[in-house]
Design a protein around this motif. Structure first.
Motif, PDB file in Angstrom:
ATOM      1  N   LEU A  10      40.595  46.845  17.556  1.00 61.43           N
ATOM      2  CA  LEU A  10      39.614  45.787  17.783  1.00 61.43           C
ATOM      3  C   LEU A  10      40.109  44.789  18.830  1.00 61.43           C
ATOM      4  O   LEU A  10      39.315  44.324  19.671  1.00 61.43           O
ATOM      5  CB  LEU A  10      39.306  45.070  16.471  1.00 61.43           C
ATOM      6  N   LEU A  11      41.396  44.475  18.798  1.00 65.00           N
ATOM      7  CA  LEU A  11      41.945  43.549  19.781  1.00 65.00           C
ATOM      8  C   LEU A  11      41.832  44.120  21.189  1.00 65.00           C
ATOM      9  O   LEU A  11      41.427  43.424  22.133  1.00 65.00           O
ATOM     10  CB  LEU A  11      43.406  43.239  19.446  1.00 65.00           C
ATOM     11  N   VAL A  12      42.190  45.399  21.339  1.00 65.84           N
ATOM     12  CA  VAL A  12      42.107  46.045  22.650  1.00 65.84           C
ATOM     13  C   VAL A  12      40.663  46.067  23.149  1.00 65.84           C
ATOM     14  O   VAL A  12      40.379  45.793  24.319  1.00 65.84           O
ATOM     15  CB  VAL A  12      42.691  47.468  22.577  1.00 65.84           C
ATOM     16  N   ILE A  13      39.735  46.389  22.243  1.00 68.52           N
ATOM     17  CA  ILE A  13      38.324  46.442  22.624  1.00 68.52           C
ATOM     18  C   ILE A  13      37.834  45.068  23.070  1.00 68.52           C
ATOM     19  O   ILE A  13      37.129  44.935  24.086  1.00 68.52           O
ATOM     20  CB  ILE A  13      37.473  46.969  21.453  1.00 68.52           C
ATOM     21  N   LEU A  14      38.217  44.028  22.337  1.00 68.55           N
ATOM     22  CA  LEU A  14      37.772  42.680  22.676  1.00 68.55           C
ATOM     23  C   LEU A  14      38.375  42.180  23.995  1.00 68.55           C
ATOM     24  O   LEU A  14      37.818  41.289  24.636  1.00 68.55           O
ATOM     25  CB  LEU A  14      38.132  41.710  21.546  1.00 68.55           C
ATOM     26  N   LEU A  15      39.498  42.751  24.411  1.00 68.01           N
ATOM     27  CA  LEU A  15      40.132  42.334  25.664  1.00 68.01           C
ATOM     28  C   LEU A  15      39.655  43.148  26.866  1.00 68.01           C
ATOM     29  O   LEU A  15      40.076  42.879  27.994  1.00 68.01           O
ATOM     30  CB  LEU A  15      41.656  42.454  25.547  1.00 68.01           C
ATOM     31  N   LEU A  16      38.764  44.119  26.647  1.00 62.43           N
ATOM     32  CA  LEU A  16      38.286  44.954  27.748  1.00 62.43           C
ATOM     33  C   LEU A  16      37.584  44.155  28.851  1.00 62.43           C
ATOM     34  O   LEU A  16      37.794  44.430  30.038  1.00 62.43           O
ATOM     35  CB  LEU A  16      37.357  46.047  27.210  1.00 62.43           C
ATOM     36  N   PRO A  17      36.734  43.166  28.528  1.00 61.32           N
ATOM     37  CA  PRO A  17      36.116  42.393  29.623  1.00 61.32           C
ATOM     38  C   PRO A  17      37.133  41.698  30.519  1.00 61.32           C
ATOM     39  O   PRO A  17      36.999  41.717  31.751  1.00 61.32           O
ATOM     40  CB  PRO A  17      35.235  41.388  28.868  1.00 61.32           C
ATOM     41  N   GLY A  18      38.145  41.089  29.918  1.00 60.69           N
ATOM     42  CA  GLY A  18      39.166  40.432  30.728  1.00 60.69           C
ATOM     43  C   GLY A  18      39.941  41.413  31.583  1.00 60.69           C
ATOM     44  O   GLY A  18      40.273  41.127  32.741  1.00 60.69           O
ATOM     45  N   LEU A  34      51.532  38.134  39.045  1.00 58.17           N
ATOM     46  CA  LEU A  34      51.611  37.010  38.129  1.00 58.17           C
ATOM     47  C   LEU A  34      52.701  37.259  37.097  1.00 58.17           C
ATOM     48  O   LEU A  34      53.116  38.396  36.867  1.00 58.17           O
ATOM     49  CB  LEU A  34      50.263  36.812  37.425  1.00 58.17           C
ATOM     50  N   THR A  35      53.131  36.184  36.464  1.00 58.97           N
ATOM     51  CA  THR A  35      54.061  36.333  35.351  1.00 58.97           C
ATOM     52  C   THR A  35      53.315  36.969  34.179  1.00 58.97           C
ATOM     53  O   THR A  35      52.081  36.869  34.086  1.00 58.97           O
ATOM     54  CB  THR A  35      54.601  34.963  34.927  1.00 58.97           C
ATOM     55  N   PRO A  36      54.029  37.654  33.280  1.00 57.73           N
ATOM     56  CA  PRO A  36      53.342  38.260  32.127  1.00 57.73           C
ATOM     57  C   PRO A  36      52.509  37.257  31.336  1.00 57.73           C
ATOM     58  O   PRO A  36      51.415  37.582  30.858  1.00 57.73           O
ATOM     59  CB  PRO A  36      54.504  38.818  31.295  1.00 57.73           C
ATOM     60  N   PHE A  37      52.999  36.010  31.222  1.00 59.45           N
ATOM     61  CA  PHE A  37      52.253  34.996  30.476  1.00 59.45           C
ATOM     62  C   PHE A  37      50.927  34.675  31.161  1.00 59.45           C
ATOM     63  O   PHE A  37      49.868  34.625  30.512  1.00 59.45           O
ATOM     64  CB  PHE A  37      53.095  33.730  30.348  1.00 59.45           C
ATOM     65  N   ARG A  38      50.955  34.460  32.481  1.00 58.86           N
ATOM     66  CA  ARG A  38      49.736  34.121  33.202  1.00 58.86           C
ATOM     67  C   ARG A  38      48.776  35.302  33.246  1.00 58.86           C
ATOM     68  O   ARG A  38      47.558  35.125  33.128  1.00 58.86           O
ATOM     69  CB  ARG A  38      50.075  33.674  34.630  1.00 58.86           C
ATOM     70  N   GLU A  39      49.295  36.508  33.419  1.00 61.20           N
ATOM     71  CA  GLU A  39      48.420  37.679  33.448  1.00 61.20           C
ATOM     72  C   GLU A  39      47.734  37.879  32.097  1.00 61.20           C
ATOM     73  O   GLU A  39      46.539  38.183  32.038  1.00 61.20           O
ATOM     74  CB  GLU A  39      49.226  38.924  33.816  1.00 61.20           C
ATOM     75  N   THR A  40      48.486  37.693  31.015  1.00 56.14           N
ATOM     76  CA  THR A  40      47.880  37.776  29.679  1.00 56.14           C
ATOM     77  C   THR A  40      46.834  36.687  29.490  1.00 56.14           C
ATOM     78  O   THR A  40      45.765  36.925  28.916  1.00 56.14           O
ATOM     79  CB  THR A  40      48.964  37.650  28.596  1.00 56.14           C
ATOM     80  N   GLY A  41      47.126  35.491  29.993  1.00 52.49           N
ATOM     81  CA  GLY A  41      46.171  34.394  29.881  1.00 52.49           C
ATOM     82  C   GLY A  41      44.880  34.677  30.622  1.00 52.49           C
ATOM     83  O   GLY A  41      43.786  34.359  30.124  1.00 52.49           O
ATOM     84  N   VAL A  42      44.970  35.294  31.802  1.00 48.66           N
ATOM     85  CA  VAL A  42      43.765  35.636  32.568  1.00 48.66           C
ATOM     86  C   VAL A  42      42.921  36.646  31.809  1.00 48.66           C
ATOM     87  O   VAL A  42      41.686  36.521  31.730  1.00 48.66           O
ATOM     88  CB  VAL A  42      44.151  36.179  33.957  1.00 48.66           C
ATOM     89  N   VAL A  43      43.572  37.678  31.243  1.00 44.41           N
ATOM     90  CA  VAL A  43      42.831  38.699  30.496  1.00 44.41           C
ATOM     91  C   VAL A  43      42.145  38.088  29.271  1.00 44.41           C
ATOM     92  O   VAL A  43      40.957  38.338  29.019  1.00 44.41           O
ATOM     93  CB  VAL A  43      43.778  39.846  30.073  1.00 44.41           C
ATOM     94  N   VAL A  44      42.889  37.271  28.514  1.00 43.86           N
ATOM     95  CA  VAL A  44      42.323  36.672  27.299  1.00 43.86           C
ATOM     96  C   VAL A  44      41.207  35.692  27.651  1.00 43.86           C
ATOM     97  O   VAL A  44      40.113  35.724  27.061  1.00 43.86           O
ATOM     98  CB  VAL A  44      43.424  35.962  26.488  1.00 43.86           C
ATOM     99  N   PHE A  45      41.447  34.809  28.611  1.00 40.50           N
ATOM    100  CA  PHE A  45      40.453  33.822  28.997  1.00 40.50           C
ATOM    101  C   PHE A  45      39.196  34.496  29.554  1.00 40.50           C
ATOM    102  O   PHE A  45      38.069  34.107  29.218  1.00 40.50           O
ATOM    103  CB  PHE A  45      41.041  32.867  30.030  1.00 40.50           C
TER     104      PHE A  45
END
Length: 227
Positions: A10-18, A34-45
Motif C-alpha cells: 500500500l505504501l508503494v502504491i500510494l507513492l506512485l504519483p510522486g 539530490l540527497t536521499p532525504f530530499r529525493e524521498t521528500g519530493v516523492v512523498v510531497f
C-alpha cells in the motif's frame, strides 16, 4: 514504516504519483542529483499533493453522482462488510483514482519543467539547452591530441555534474582536422561519439546566430545610413 507485506504494498502504491512526477521531470530536465532525504521528500510531497487533488475531484463526483460512486460513509461505518459486497466497484474506483493521481503528477512535472539555476547545472546543459532550448547547435571540439571535430549536436549527457565520464554525440555534416593539419575537412560518416575526458575546448554556434547576422546584413544593405 509498514510492518506487514500488505502495508508495504500500500505504501508503494500510494507513492506512485510522486515517483511519476520525479521520473517525468528527470526526462525533461537536467539530472540534478539530490540527497536521499530530499529525493524521498519530493516523492512523498508529490504523492500527497496529487492524491489530495484527486480526492477533491472524487468528492465533487460523489456530490454530483452519489449513485455511481462508492459510499465512503458506509465504508467507514461498515468496514469490510461493505467492501466485500461492493469490492468490484471499489477496486475499479481505487485503480482509476490512482491512475488519475499519476496523470496529475505527470502533468505537473511537464508544466514545471526542470530548468535548474545555472549554479546547479552543467556547462553542457547551459550551452545546449538553457540558452537556446530546442535548438541543435553546431559544436566544434578541440581534443587532447590536438585534433578537431565538428558536427551538429544530437545528444548529450544531462547530468548536472561536469564529469569527464560522459559522452557527446555529433551528427552530420561532420568535419575533422587531424593533429597538426591546417584545416578541417568533411568527414564521410553519419555520427561520432566524443568522450568528455578528451575534450579540451568546445565551441558552439547556434542556428539563431546566422539568422540574426543575416538580418543585420539585410538592414545595412537596405538602409545605407545604418552603416
Amino acid at each position: 514504516m509498514p510492518t506487514t507485506i500488505t502495508g508495504l504494498v500500500l505504501l508503494v502504491i500510494l507513492l506512485l504519483p510522486g515517483l511519476t512526477f520525479v521520473i517525468v521531470q528527470e526526462r525533461r530536465g537536467s539530472e540534478h542529483r539530490l540527497t536521499p532525504f530530499r529525493e524521498t521528500g519530493v516523492v512523498v510531497f508529490g504523492s500527497v499533493i496529487a492524491e489530495m487533488f484527486t480526492l477533491g475531484i472524487f468528492g465533487v463526483a460523489r456530490a454530483l453522482m452519489p449513485g455511481l460512486t462508492p459510499d465512503v460513509g458506509r465504508i467507514v461505518r461498515e468496514g469490510t462488510e461493505y467492501a466485500r459486497n461492493h469490492y468490484v466497484e471499489i477496486c475499479w474506483w481505487a485503480v482509476g483514482l490512482l491512475l488519475f493521481s499519476c496523470l496529475v503528477a505527470a502533468i505537473a512535472a511537464l508544466l514545471t519543467r526542470n530548468n535548474p539555476h545555472p549554479s546547479a547545472a552543467s556547462a553542457w546543459w547551459i550551452m545546449f539547452d538553457s540558452w537556446f532550448p530546442g535548438e541543435n547547435p553546431v559544436v566544434g571540439c578541440v581534443l587532447e591530441d590536438g585534433s578537431y571535430v565538428e558536427g551538429r549536436q544530437a545528444s548529450f549527457n544531462v547530468s548536472s555534474d561536469d564529469s569527464p565520464d560522459r559522452d557527446l554525440v555529433l551528427v552530420e555534416p561532420l568535419k575533422y582536422r587531424a593533429p597538426g593539419a591546417a584545416e578541417a575537412t568533411p568527414f564521410p560518416w553519419g555520427a561520432v561519439c566524443i568522450s568528455a575526458r578528451q575534450i579540451v575546448t568546445m565551441f558552439v554556434s547556434y542556428p539563431l546566430d546566422s539568422e540574426v547576422a543575416a538580418g543585420v546584413v539585410a538592414t545595412q544593405v537596405s538602409d545605407p545610413a545604418a552603416s
